[in-house]
Design a protein around this motif. Structure first.
Motif, short mmCIF file in Angstrom:
data_model
loop_
_atom_site.label_atom_id
_atom_site.label_comp_id
_atom_site.label_asym_id
_atom_site.label_seq_id
_atom_site.Cartn_x
_atom_site.Cartn_y
_atom_site.Cartn_z
N VAL A 58 0.84 -1.20 0.00
CA VAL A 58 0.00 0.00 0.00
C VAL A 58 0.88 1.25 0.00
CG1 VAL A 58 -1.67 1.34 1.35
CG2 VAL A 58 -1.96 -1.13 1.09
N LEU A 59 1.93 1.24 0.81
CA LEU A 59 2.84 2.38 0.85
C LEU A 59 3.50 2.60 -0.50
CD1 LEU A 59 4.38 4.63 2.23
CD2 LEU A 59 5.98 2.89 3.11
N TRP A 60 3.95 1.54 -1.15
CA TRP A 60 4.56 1.69 -2.48
C TRP A 60 3.58 2.30 -3.47
CZ3 TRP A 60 7.39 -3.65 -3.19
CH2 TRP A 60 8.50 -3.68 -2.34
N ALA A 61 2.32 1.84 -3.44
CA ALA A 61 1.31 2.42 -4.34
C ALA A 61 1.09 3.89 -4.02
CB ALA A 61 -0.01 1.64 -4.21
N PHE A 62 1.05 4.23 -2.74
CA PHE A 62 0.86 5.63 -2.33
C PHE A 62 2.04 6.49 -2.76
CE2 PHE A 62 1.21 8.91 1.10
CZ PHE A 62 0.13 9.68 0.69
N PHE A 79 11.05 4.36 -1.60
CA PHE A 79 10.90 2.92 -1.78
C PHE A 79 12.01 2.20 -1.01
CE2 PHE A 79 8.53 4.28 -5.57
CZ PHE A 79 7.41 3.47 -5.46
N ALA A 80 13.25 2.66 -1.17
CA ALA A 80 14.38 2.03 -0.51
C ALA A 80 14.27 2.13 1.01
CB ALA A 80 15.69 2.64 -1.00
N SER A 81 13.89 3.30 1.51
CA SER A 81 13.78 3.48 2.96
C SER A 81 12.68 2.61 3.55
CB SER A 81 13.57 4.94 3.33
OG SER A 81 12.32 5.39 2.91
N SER A 82 11.65 2.36 2.76
CA SER A 82 10.56 1.52 3.26
C SER A 82 10.98 0.07 3.40
CB SER A 82 9.32 1.63 2.35
OG SER A 82 9.51 0.94 1.14
N LEU A 83 12.08 -0.32 2.77
CA LEU A 83 12.58 -1.68 2.94
C LEU A 83 13.18 -1.88 4.33
CD1 LEU A 83 14.14 -2.31 -0.57
CD2 LEU A 83 11.95 -3.15 0.32
N GLY A 89 9.83 4.24 6.06
CA GLY A 89 9.46 4.79 4.75
C GLY A 89 8.27 5.72 4.78
N LEU A 90 7.23 5.37 5.54
CA LEU A 90 6.01 6.19 5.54
C LEU A 90 6.25 7.57 6.17
CD1 LEU A 90 3.04 6.64 4.94
CD2 LEU A 90 2.51 5.42 7.06
N PRO A 91 6.81 7.66 7.38
CA PRO A 91 7.02 9.01 7.90
C PRO A 91 8.01 9.84 7.09
CG PRO A 91 7.79 7.38 9.47
CD PRO A 91 7.15 6.64 8.35
N LEU A 92 9.02 9.19 6.48
CA LEU A 92 9.96 9.93 5.64
C LEU A 92 9.24 10.50 4.43
CD1 LEU A 92 12.79 10.92 4.95
CD2 LEU A 92 13.19 8.72 3.81
#
Length: 106
Positions: A58-62, A79-83, A89-92
């Motif tokens: 969902v985050l990647w789609a957003f 995308f990388a930070s969300s890994l 990743g979301l707060p960044l």
């Protein structure tokens, strides 16, 4: 004010993620099989594992949708930070999106 909140959550999410993953990596190395076995070791951990996997998608789609809509640069960074974790990743992304919106009023 919201930027301070996003920055604080980014730092907290990153610190907590690294506090768990670094000991695992030092002990097991980058062993994906053991990682998945431990992630899905019981029903409760599997619940959280699947929840995070779906939240990541969902985050990647957003990131893709909202970042493209706003024409933000360097989407790959989010995308990388969300890994590291959705909690990184979301707060960044939200922090940088907020900064972008302030600098580029619609």
């Amino acid at each position: 004010m919201v930027q301070v909140l996003y920055l604080t959550l980014f730092i907290l999410g990153t610190a907590l993620a690294f506090s768990e993953i670094l000991p695992f990596l030092f002990e097991q190395g980058f062993n994906l099989q053991i990682f998945v076995e431990q992630l899905f070791t019981n029903k409760i951990s599997a619940l959280f594992g699947w929840d995070v996997i779906v939240a990541e998608l969902v985050l990647w789609a957003f990131i893709l949708w909202e970042g493209s809509r706003l024409r933000m640069k360097y989407l790959w960074v989010y995308f990388a930070s969300s890994l590291i974790g959705v909690s990184t990743g979301l707060p960044l992304f939200l922090l940088m999106r907020q900064r972008y919106l302030i600098q580029n009023p619609q």
